[in-house]
Write a protein that holds these residues in place. Structure first.
Motif, PDB file in Angstrom:
ATOM      1  N   TRP A  64     -10.972   3.334  10.456  1.00  0.00           N
ATOM      2  CA  TRP A  64     -10.234   4.300   9.643  1.00  0.00           C
ATOM      3  C   TRP A  64     -11.125   4.959   8.592  1.00  0.00           C
ATOM      4  N   CYS A  66     -12.036   3.621   5.751  1.00  0.00           N
ATOM      5  CA  CYS A  66     -11.385   3.435   4.461  1.00  0.00           C
ATOM      6  C   CYS A  66     -11.467   1.987   4.019  1.00  0.00           C
ATOM      7  N   LEU A  68      -9.111  -0.930   2.263  1.00  0.00           N
ATOM      8  CA  LEU A  68      -7.806  -1.389   1.808  1.00  0.00           C
ATOM      9  C   LEU A  68      -8.021  -2.509   0.803  1.00  0.00           C
ATOM     10  N   MET A  78      -3.460  -0.767  -1.513  1.00  0.00           N
ATOM     11  CA  MET A  78      -3.973   0.583  -1.723  1.00  0.00           C
ATOM     12  C   MET A  78      -5.008   0.929  -0.661  1.00  0.00           C
ATOM     13  N   ARG A  79      -5.179   2.238  -0.443  1.00  0.00           N
ATOM     14  CA  ARG A  79      -6.149   2.746   0.522  1.00  0.00           C
ATOM     15  C   ARG A  79      -7.049   3.767  -0.167  1.00  0.00           C
ATOM     16  N   TRP A  80      -8.373   3.491  -0.124  1.00  0.00           N
ATOM     17  CA  TRP A  80      -9.358   4.456  -0.607  1.00  0.00           C
ATOM     18  C   TRP A  80     -10.066   5.032   0.608  1.00  0.00           C
ATOM     19  N   ASP A  81     -10.045   6.358   0.746  1.00  0.00           N
ATOM     20  CA  ASP A  81     -10.600   7.034   1.912  1.00  0.00           C
ATOM     21  C   ASP A  81     -12.052   7.424   1.648  1.00  0.00           C
ATOM     22  N   THR A  88      -4.556   6.334  -2.128  1.00  0.00           N
ATOM     23  CA  THR A  88      -3.135   6.416  -1.833  1.00  0.00           C
ATOM     24  C   THR A  88      -2.578   5.010  -1.669  1.00  0.00           C
ATOM     25  N   TYR A  90      -1.045   2.421   0.578  1.00  0.00           N
ATOM     26  CA  TYR A  90      -0.878   2.106   1.991  1.00  0.00           C
ATOM     27  C   TYR A  90       0.446   1.382   2.223  1.00  0.00           C
ATOM     28  N   ARG A  91       0.787   0.465   1.315  1.00  0.00           N
ATOM     29  CA  ARG A  91       2.066  -0.245   1.417  1.00  0.00           C
ATOM     30  C   ARG A  91       2.567  -0.565   0.011  1.00  0.00           C
ATOM     31  N   THR A 121      -0.339  -7.311  10.132  1.00  0.00           N
ATOM     32  CA  THR A 121       0.166  -5.983  10.420  1.00  0.00           C
ATOM     33  C   THR A 121      -0.271  -5.606  11.832  1.00  0.00           C
ATOM     34  N   GLY A 125       2.210  -1.073  13.217  1.00  0.00           N
ATOM     35  CA  GLY A 125       2.701  -1.098  11.845  1.00  0.00           C
ATOM     36  C   GLY A 125       3.734  -2.157  11.540  1.00  0.00           C
TER      37      GLY A 125
END
Length: 324
Positions: A64, A66, A68, A78-81, A88, A90-91, A121, A125
């Motif tokens: 991905w 990214c 997590l 959280m997700r850092w791209d 953003t 993530y959950r 997960t 999903g």
């Protein structure tokens, strides 16, 4: 922080912190010449995100592009791209998740405080419970987690609670390191560590390192992994941390331990690097205590550091022992 997106970019996330304008970065302190082979002299520490409540459990998702990680008391993963630099959710909510890893099929595996369980997960999903009890009793508050090449999942379950801010329950089981076999059977690997916290395997998986967090000083314990990866033997202390506070850690491909470190002072907060023999060879200074680390990036040579309210990174000449 809403459940949708945190529109923080890497640039906007700098907040009140400024990266070093000096090269080499004085935040990277070489304590022994053995570290020089892992040092990129032109690299500086970067802050990727801030404004978190308690950043923990980083895991690299290479497919991905990214990172997590858990914001434990913020109740989010959280997700850092890497491409866009955007942060953003993530959950969210995330059952006050803490440690994260990937299993050997690439699926995210997470420790949850609120539900006192370990979950996976699936690729579509959906959430599958990996383990939620032992001997008929719920776990205390699964903390940190790693996977092994035989398909097993290992995690620490300290008796830290109750702790309302991180949703830790009152303990019902002793401090334990557990192994979940590929068939789902849960085994207690050791109960002799007082407050087992961060853990990781050596590159060849012949050793398991575990932080003992409820002793003074904290200790790094090491075990031999025997009987085809199903038991631990020969417990010993690799090093004592003095005034430091080791937490989560990962091994590089040469077996060095990169440990989240700190105790609220400039000389301690950050990441400390140790040889497989337990000798400190470097310290990466951060303005916050570092809870956990992982390697990632395209070449798996970028160190990610979840540190209290922020996430930092540093390019290195080391490569992570695993791909997550």
């Amino acid at each position: 922080m809403g459940a949708v997106a945190l529109a923080a970019s890497a640039g906007a996330a700098q907040g009140g912190w400024e990266p070093s304008t000096r090269i080499p970065d004085p935040a990277v302190k070489i304590l022994d010449p053995a570290f020089r082979k892992y040092w990129v002299s032109s690299a500086t520490v970067e802050r990727l995100a801030t404004g978190l409540r308690w950043a923990e459990g980083p895991v690299w998702m290479g497919d991905w592009r990214c990172l997590l990680f858990s914001d434990v008391t913020g109740d989010a993963i959280m997700r850092w791209d890497e491409i866009t630099g955007r942060l953003t959710a993530y959950r969210k909510p995330a059952n006050f998740s803490n440690g994260n890893t990937r299993d050997r099929s690439g699926r995210l595996v997470t420790c949850e405080h609120l539900t006192r369980r370990v979950v996976r997960t699936e690729l579509d999903g959906t959430i599958t419970v990996v383990a939620d009890k032992f001997d008929g009793k719920p776990f205390n508050s699964p903390n940190d987690i790693v996977s092994r090449s035989d398909g097993s999942i290992w995690f620490t379950d300290p008796a830290f609670g109750p702790n309302p801010s991180e949703r830790m329950a009152r303990p019902e089981l002793p401090h334990t390191v557990y192994r979940v076999a590929p068939d789902g059977r849960v085994s207690a690997m050791t109960t002799e560590i007082v407050g087992p916290n961060g853990l990781c395997f050596s590159p060849d998986e012949s050793k398991l390192y575990v932080v003992e967090a409820r002793t003074s000083p904290r200790k790094m314990r090491v075990f031999d992994v025997v009987d085809n990866g199903t038991k631990l033997a020969n417990a010993r202390v690799l090093f004592e941390a003095g005034d430091g506070t080791p937490d989560g850690m990962r091994c590089d491909a040469d077996g060095n331990l990169w440990c989240g470190w700190g105790q609220g002072s400039d000389e301690l907060d950050g990441v400390r690097v140790f040889t497989p023999e337990g000798k400190a060879i470097a310290h990466i200074s951060l303005p916050e205590r570092c809870a956990n680390v992982c390697f990632g990036g395209i070449n798996h040579d970028r160190l990610f550091m979840t540190s209290s309210h922020s996430v930092y990174s540093l390019m290195t000449n080391a490569r992570g022992a695993t791909l997550w």
